[in-house]
Design a protein around this motif. Structure first.
Motif, PDB file in Angstrom:
ATOM      1  N   ILE A 146     -14.732   9.329   3.161  1.00  0.00           N
ATOM      2  CA  ILE A 146     -15.069   8.094   2.838  1.00  0.00           C
ATOM      3  C   ILE A 146     -15.383   7.368   4.321  1.00  0.00           C
ATOM      4  N   GLU A 147     -14.623   7.829   5.260  1.00  0.00           N
ATOM      5  CA  GLU A 147     -14.633   7.200   6.853  1.00  0.00           C
ATOM      6  C   GLU A 147     -16.211   7.429   7.195  1.00  0.00           C
ATOM      7  N   ARG A 148     -16.780   8.715   6.929  1.00  0.00           N
ATOM      8  CA  ARG A 148     -18.084   9.080   7.512  1.00  0.00           C
ATOM      9  C   ARG A 148     -19.044   8.507   6.749  1.00  0.00           C
ATOM     10  N   TYR A 149     -18.919   8.545   5.371  1.00  0.00           N
ATOM     11  CA  TYR A 149     -20.147   7.689   4.515  1.00  0.00           C
ATOM     12  C   TYR A 149     -20.105   6.094   4.830  1.00  0.00           C
ATOM     13  N   THR A 150     -18.924   5.578   4.925  1.00  0.00           N
ATOM     14  CA  THR A 150     -19.051   4.126   5.019  1.00  0.00           C
ATOM     15  C   THR A 150     -19.113   3.656   6.589  1.00  0.00           C
ATOM     16  N   GLY A 151     -18.611   4.590   7.362  1.00  0.00           N
ATOM     17  CA  GLY A 151     -18.737   3.927   8.851  1.00  0.00           C
ATOM     18  C   GLY A 151     -17.665   3.053   9.030  1.00  0.00           C
ATOM     19  N   GLY A 152     -16.528   3.240   8.278  1.00  0.00           N
ATOM     20  CA  GLY A 152     -15.508   2.052   8.629  1.00  0.00           C
ATOM     21  C   GLY A 152     -14.206   2.641   9.026  1.00  0.00           C
ATOM     22  N   THR A 153     -13.359   2.094   9.359  1.00  0.00           N
ATOM     23  CA  THR A 153     -12.161   2.528   9.845  1.00  0.00           C
ATOM     24  C   THR A 153     -10.997   1.848   8.894  1.00  0.00           C
ATOM     25  N   TYR A 154      -9.977   2.813   8.540  1.00  0.00           N
ATOM     26  CA  TYR A 154      -8.922   2.138   7.660  1.00  0.00           C
ATOM     27  C   TYR A 154      -7.573   2.523   8.520  1.00  0.00           C
ATOM     28  N   PRO A 155      -7.152   1.451   8.887  1.00  0.00           N
ATOM     29  CA  PRO A 155      -5.819   1.512   9.940  1.00  0.00           C
ATOM     30  C   PRO A 155      -4.533   1.425   8.904  1.00  0.00           C
ATOM     31  N   ASP A 156      -3.439   1.685   9.579  1.00  0.00           N
ATOM     32  CA  ASP A 156      -2.273   1.828   8.690  1.00  0.00           C
ATOM     33  C   ASP A 156      -1.929   0.493   8.723  1.00  0.00           C
ATOM     34  N   GLY A 157      -0.822   0.270   7.596  1.00  0.00           N
ATOM     35  CA  GLY A 157      -0.541  -1.099   7.239  1.00  0.00           C
ATOM     36  C   GLY A 157       1.003  -0.996   6.367  1.00  0.00           C
ATOM     37  N   ASP A 158       1.220  -1.873   5.493  1.00  0.00           N
ATOM     38  CA  ASP A 158       2.637  -1.894   5.151  1.00  0.00           C
ATOM     39  C   ASP A 158       2.666  -1.225   3.680  1.00  0.00           C
ATOM     40  N   PHE A 159       3.575  -0.804   3.552  1.00  0.00           N
ATOM     41  CA  PHE A 159       4.310  -0.289   2.042  1.00  0.00           C
ATOM     42  C   PHE A 159       5.130  -1.425   1.685  1.00  0.00           C
ATOM     43  N   LEU A 160       4.672  -1.822   0.443  1.00  0.00           N
ATOM     44  CA  LEU A 160       5.530  -2.935  -0.180  1.00  0.00           C
ATOM     45  C   LEU A 160       6.304  -2.376  -1.379  1.00  0.00           C
ATOM     46  N   ASP A 161       7.606  -3.074  -1.922  1.00  0.00           N
ATOM     47  CA  ASP A 161       7.940  -2.835  -3.048  1.00  0.00           C
ATOM     48  C   ASP A 161       7.334  -3.785  -4.135  1.00  0.00           C
ATOM     49  N   GLU A 162       7.809  -3.524  -5.388  1.00  0.00           N
ATOM     50  CA  GLU A 162       7.197  -4.381  -6.665  1.00  0.00           C
ATOM     51  C   GLU A 162       7.497  -5.818  -6.350  1.00  0.00           C
ATOM     52  N   ASN A 163       8.234  -6.163  -5.415  1.00  0.00           N
ATOM     53  CA  ASN A 163       8.664  -7.703  -5.314  1.00  0.00           C
ATOM     54  C   ASN A 163       7.996  -8.288  -4.095  1.00  0.00           C
ATOM     55  N   GLY A 164       7.226  -7.213  -3.394  1.00  0.00           N
ATOM     56  CA  GLY A 164       6.329  -7.668  -2.273  1.00  0.00           C
ATOM     57  C   GLY A 164       7.005  -7.621  -0.764  1.00  0.00           C
ATOM     58  N   ASN A 165       8.160  -7.048  -0.897  1.00  0.00           N
ATOM     59  CA  ASN A 165       8.971  -7.093   0.325  1.00  0.00           C
ATOM     60  C   ASN A 165       8.447  -5.513   1.156  1.00  0.00           C
ATOM     61  N   VAL A 166       8.430  -5.675   2.420  1.00  0.00           N
ATOM     62  CA  VAL A 166       8.005  -4.680   3.277  1.00  0.00           C
ATOM     63  C   VAL A 166       8.952  -3.805   3.326  1.00  0.00           C
ATOM     64  N   ILE A 167       8.624  -2.437   2.868  1.00  0.00           N
ATOM     65  CA  ILE A 167       9.622  -1.235   3.055  1.00  0.00           C
ATOM     66  C   ILE A 167       9.247  -0.121   3.715  1.00  0.00           C
ATOM     67  N   GLY A 168       8.036  -0.200   4.560  1.00  0.00           N
ATOM     68  CA  GLY A 168       7.512   0.884   5.340  1.00  0.00           C
ATOM     69  C   GLY A 168       6.142   0.747   5.830  1.00  0.00           C
ATOM     70  N   ARG A 169       5.789   1.778   6.344  1.00  0.00           N
ATOM     71  CA  ARG A 169       4.345   1.753   6.863  1.00  0.00           C
ATOM     72  C   ARG A 169       3.463   2.896   6.102  1.00  0.00           C
ATOM     73  N   HIS A 170       2.283   2.754   5.811  1.00  0.00           N
ATOM     74  CA  HIS A 170       1.382   3.663   5.339  1.00  0.00           C
ATOM     75  C   HIS A 170       0.255   4.042   6.552  1.00  0.00           C
ATOM     76  N   LYS A 171      -0.664   5.128   5.946  1.00  0.00           N
ATOM     77  CA  LYS A 171      -1.537   5.440   7.180  1.00  0.00           C
ATOM     78  C   LYS A 171      -2.834   5.005   6.938  1.00  0.00           C
ATOM     79  N   GLY A 172      -3.044   4.358   5.888  1.00  0.00           N
ATOM     80  CA  GLY A 172      -4.295   3.796   5.584  1.00  0.00           C
ATOM     81  C   GLY A 172      -4.663   4.039   4.147  1.00  0.00           C
ATOM     82  N   VAL A 173      -5.200   2.877   3.473  1.00  0.00           N
ATOM     83  CA  VAL A 173      -5.173   2.739   2.026  1.00  0.00           C
ATOM     84  C   VAL A 173      -5.981   3.673   1.333  1.00  0.00           C
TER      85      VAL A 173
END
Length: 219
Positions: free
Chosen positions: A74-101
């Motif tokens: 996907i990165e090669r095909y789109t030429g994009g980058t997908y940075p890490d971001g927030d893990f949320l719980d079902e109520n929208g609270n930040v509970i951790g970090r992910h490595k890219g969607v």
């Protein structure tokens, strides 16, 4: 006379789900000579014909991603980058970090990490906000979805609600449901029983027995 798209003999290799997008013109010009044969039967024919790939192992990956690195593709095909971001719980609270969607799919558990105090699954993604929502397995089940970008094979367009079976993944068993047309390009689908991990962007395909009625893209 309308052309049809029907299940193949081998459920394990049936391609009717991914062929639902074909038009009447395309189906009328198509021939599927292996549709009534199993893979083992094809292998025997290949062996009898002396073909060297008659016993080649089945591919387990997407043919154009042979190394299994879907995120890298996907990165090669789109030429994009997908940075890490927030893990949320079902109520929208930040509970951790992910490595890219792009590294996560709805229903996924493996690769999320530990430390949440209970098993967690991917129950939602928001690429615009770069967030991945986690929750319990129970939150993955629903009995209703909406789909658009429809393609009908068996008829021009359903004028009223109808019962059929549908599946939302390639290897899923078709499930009984009722389809409610919303407008010319949108339907609401209500399943008799809840199904797991309905994923926006995937496809829902409708069946009457072994005949494909049509399908659309899950919203």
């Amino acid at each position: 006379k309308k052309a049809i798209n029907a299940d193949g003999t081998s459920n394990a290799k049936d391609q009717s789900y991914v062929l639902y997008r074909l038009s009447q013109q395309q189906l009328a010009a198509s021939v599927f000579p292996l549709g009534e044969m199993t893979k083992d039967e094809i292998r025997h024919i290949a062996a009898d014909s002396g073909l060297i790939n008659s016993d080649k192992p089945d591919s387990q990956d997407i043919c154009f991603v042979p190394d299994g690195d879907y995120a890298g593709f996907i990165e090669r095909y789109t030429g994009g980058t997908y940075p890490d971001g927030d893990f949320l719980d079902e109520n929208g609270n930040v509970i951790g970090r992910h490595k890219g969607v792009i590294f996560y799919t709805i229903g996924q558990r493996r690769g999320i990490g530990t430390g949440f105090g209970k098993p967690m699954y991917v129950i939602g993604k928001n690429a615009d906000n770069n967030t991945v929502t986690l929750g319990s397995n129970e939150l993955l089940f629903t009995d209703t979805l909406y789909a658009d970008n429809l393609n009908w094979i068996a008829f021009e367009y359903p004028e009223s609600e109808f019962k059929c079976k549908a599946k939302t993944r390639y290897r899923q068993t078709e499930q009984p449901c009722t389809v409610y047309p919303q407008d010319r390009n949108t339907v609401r689908v209500v399943f008799d029983e809840k199904i797991r991990a309905v994923t926006p962007g995937q496809h829902v395909v409708f069946y009457d027995g072994d005949i494909v009625l049509g399908g659309g893209v899950i919203m």
